[in-house]
Write a protein that holds these residues in place. Sequence first.
Motif, PDB file in Angstrom:
ATOM      1  N   GLU A   1      -6.502   6.670 -10.032  1.00 57.34           N
ATOM      2  CA  GLU A   1      -5.833   6.779  -8.734  1.00 57.34           C
ATOM      3  C   GLU A   1      -5.416   5.385  -8.283  1.00 57.34           C
ATOM      4  O   GLU A   1      -6.224   4.459  -8.274  1.00 57.34           O
ATOM      5  CB  GLU A   1      -6.785   7.417  -7.715  1.00 57.34           C
TER       6      GLU A   1
ATOM      7  N   THR B   1      -3.655   3.111  -5.243  1.00 53.95           N
ATOM      8  CA  THR B   1      -3.318   3.106  -3.817  1.00 53.95           C
ATOM      9  C   THR B   1      -2.398   1.951  -3.440  1.00 53.95           C
ATOM     10  O   THR B   1      -1.933   1.885  -2.308  1.00 53.95           O
ATOM     11  CB  THR B   1      -4.596   3.029  -2.956  1.00 53.95           C
ATOM     12  N   GLY B   2      -2.159   1.025  -4.358  1.00 55.49           N
ATOM     13  CA  GLY B   2      -1.274  -0.104  -4.068  1.00 55.49           C
ATOM     14  C   GLY B   2      -0.583  -0.575  -5.332  1.00 55.49           C
ATOM     15  O   GLY B   2      -1.147  -0.505  -6.429  1.00 55.49           O
TER      16      GLY B   2
ATOM     17  N   GLN C   1       0.833  -1.196   0.000  1.00 52.17           N
ATOM     18  CA  GLN C   1       0.000   0.000   0.000  1.00 52.17           C
ATOM     19  C   GLN C   1       0.873   1.253   0.000  1.00 52.17           C
ATOM     20  O   GLN C   1       1.918   1.294   0.646  1.00 52.17           O
ATOM     21  CB  GLN C   1      -0.912   0.003   1.226  1.00 52.17           C
TER      22      GLN C   1
ATOM     23  N   GLN D   1      -1.760   9.714  -8.395  1.00 54.65           N
ATOM     24  CA  GLN D   1      -2.700  10.209  -9.401  1.00 54.65           C
ATOM     25  C   GLN D   1      -1.991  10.255 -10.750  1.00 54.65           C
ATOM     26  O   GLN D   1      -0.982  10.941 -10.912  1.00 54.65           O
ATOM     27  CB  GLN D   1      -3.175  11.608  -9.018  1.00 54.65           C
TER      28      GLN D   1
ATOM     29  N   PHE E   1       0.633   7.722   0.138  1.00 54.70           N
ATOM     30  CA  PHE E   1      -0.226   8.700  -0.511  1.00 54.70           C
ATOM     31  C   PHE E   1      -0.667   8.131  -1.857  1.00 54.70           C
ATOM     32  O   PHE E   1       0.162   7.597  -2.598  1.00 54.70           O
ATOM     33  CB  PHE E   1       0.510  10.030  -0.735  1.00 54.70           C
ATOM     34  N   PRO E   2      -1.953   8.234  -2.216  1.00 54.29           N
ATOM     35  CA  PRO E   2      -2.421   7.710  -3.508  1.00 54.29           C
ATOM     36  C   PRO E   2      -1.679   8.364  -4.669  1.00 54.29           C
ATOM     37  O   PRO E   2      -1.302   9.536  -4.606  1.00 54.29           O
ATOM     38  CB  PRO E   2      -3.913   8.087  -3.511  1.00 54.29           C
TER      39      PRO E   2
ATOM     40  N   GLU F   1       7.470   2.939  -6.798  1.00 57.71           N
ATOM     41  CA  GLU F   1       6.405   3.908  -7.071  1.00 57.71           C
ATOM     42  C   GLU F   1       6.752   4.806  -8.254  1.00 57.71           C
ATOM     43  O   GLU F   1       5.892   5.164  -9.059  1.00 57.71           O
ATOM     44  CB  GLU F   1       6.165   4.759  -5.822  1.00 57.71           C
TER      45      GLU F   1
ATOM     46  N   SER G   1      -8.139   2.745  -6.829  1.00 58.88           N
ATOM     47  CA  SER G   1      -9.209   3.253  -5.971  1.00 58.88           C
ATOM     48  C   SER G   1     -10.232   4.055  -6.757  1.00 58.88           C
ATOM     49  O   SER G   1     -11.389   4.152  -6.363  1.00 58.88           O
ATOM     50  CB  SER G   1      -8.622   4.130  -4.859  1.00 58.88           C
TER      51      SER G   1
END
Length: 616
Positions: free
Chosen positions: A520, A522-523, A480, A486, A483-484, A530, A512
């Motif tokens: 978006e 989230t994981g 996870q 975008q 922060f999401p 990332e 998400s």
Amino acid sequence: MADIIQLLPDHVANQIAAGEVVQRPASVVKELLENAIDAGAKTIKLIVKDAGKTLIQVIDDGKGMSVTDARLSFERHATSKIRTADDLFQLNTKGFRGEALASIAAIAHVELKTKQEQDDVGTTIVIEGSEVTSQEVVVTPKGTSVSVKNLFFNIPARRNFLKSNTVELRHIIDEFHRVALVHCDINFVMYNNGSETFNLPISNFRQRIVNIFGNKTNEKLVPVEEDTEVLKISGFVGKPEFAKKTRGEQYFFVNNRFIKSAYLNHAIASAFEGLLRSGTHASYFLNLKVDPQTIDINIHPTKTEIKFDDEHTLYALLRSAVKHSLGQFNIAPVLDFERDASLDTPYNFNKKETNTPSIDIDRSFNPFREDIKVSGRQTTAFKPTVNNWESLYIGLESNENNDPNSFREVQFESEESTASIFDSDNPVAQVQTTYQLHNKYIVSTIKSGMLVIDQHRAHQRILYEDFLKNMTIKEGVSQQLLFPLQLHFSVQEIQILNKLKDDLEHTGFVFSNVLKESLEITGVPISVPESEVSIILEQLISDVENEVPDAHFSATDLLAKSMAKSLAIKTGQSLERDEQEHLVNKLFACKEPNVSPTNKITFITMSVDELDKKFI
């Protein structure tokens, strides 16, 4: 001896000519859209079914054709654009050869409806394989509508060579983009299988780019303007930080005609030198205006290649114009020896008077005074004297001699020692079992000789089988994000990701929210950094659009290959010894260690005998 050379029948000659003009449904789209533009249309609709294999229809509100012109338009080399060979060097229109409609009619079922503004009724013509089956009067609005059905119906071999619907639709959209981008004064609408894909209103060039590639594109564009006697340049280039791994957003237009030019593309790459990450390509949307007499368009059947009179001058002007724009908008560093920008006065302080700072001092403060009054109460300060600081060390010497807990001597319980297979003095025991050669190959010893592994291909095979396993058993492990994330894509790219969403979630991605032009996350899978997520998804989209597999491949397989290619260790990356050994062990634990996911050799072996022969 009998004569053996004979004239081909018209229908055979037309089919052969069609092979040059029409390679796939996208070729038909290009020709029909260009005809609509030449007709002076202000609104053009493109309707596609089954990626053009079932239907391609272009409807325009242009000037239309008379009855005679409608019939002649399907004859080979019948055109209204040129009269003499010299006219080829004064062209300002899209089509001029008069081959498009004749070639399309030779390999498809074509229905034409057209009407001029001053006429009360129009004309409809139906042609099947170059044969006119009917010509009638019809009530139709002003303009022209051309429907092309059952493409390659009479050439099954050509139809079998077509790719999947996803690939063919991608080519159609590419052609649509190439035509719609540069003609901002025309309203373009595209429908695919009954749903509206694009609706591009009349706008300026920048807004047309944003309407096609998404709202996020607006902040990525840097304007380029240059006007000389030889060349006029206008358009935009993308900022270096938004450069992509693929060459999708690269458009050259010469006199409003899309072209491909590796030479001019090199001029752009040269202007961006030192600003792009390795392996990325800059985006550009550039209009070039030149004298029609200085170019030759008639050198390629698709008219996407142009021959210039003076390419070297165009190269230099294009490179300097792009470089100037990047410097002007502070994208690239610019040297100015006459001014230091850091010393400039900000605009809002330009005419203000300076204020001398003031400092309040408590002159009665003395840190060495014994009595200091703090917030209303009396305290006693420590007065440093010789006796005070020496008293800190009283008793230390006696403690060291008498305290049984003193750490003067510490003993550890030793582990039980076992005999080693190799003598510690034996140099063989110290030899490294794997070596990295030129940060590209891993060399290891085997019983029969030597093993050389391509680290990039080997890691691709390892990741490919891991991803395929996770997607098959649907047990991808995800980490996870704090922060999401975008990410922004075009509408078509979001549609592709939506189709792959389930498989991506099985590898460890967690979505998400998925909107029209953004999503978006989230994981992400444990093995995915990332910072690499956007690059991986861009590469995946490109692979799906351009390398969609045949029927015996699945979307899951393509996804696993694409992610493995993006995440695999790159050539030139240095590996520690443990990493090298781990890579070797993981490779030979794979089901098919011999080849990469793209069927390229991952390793070779060389026996001692082969090495001996090298020294003979």
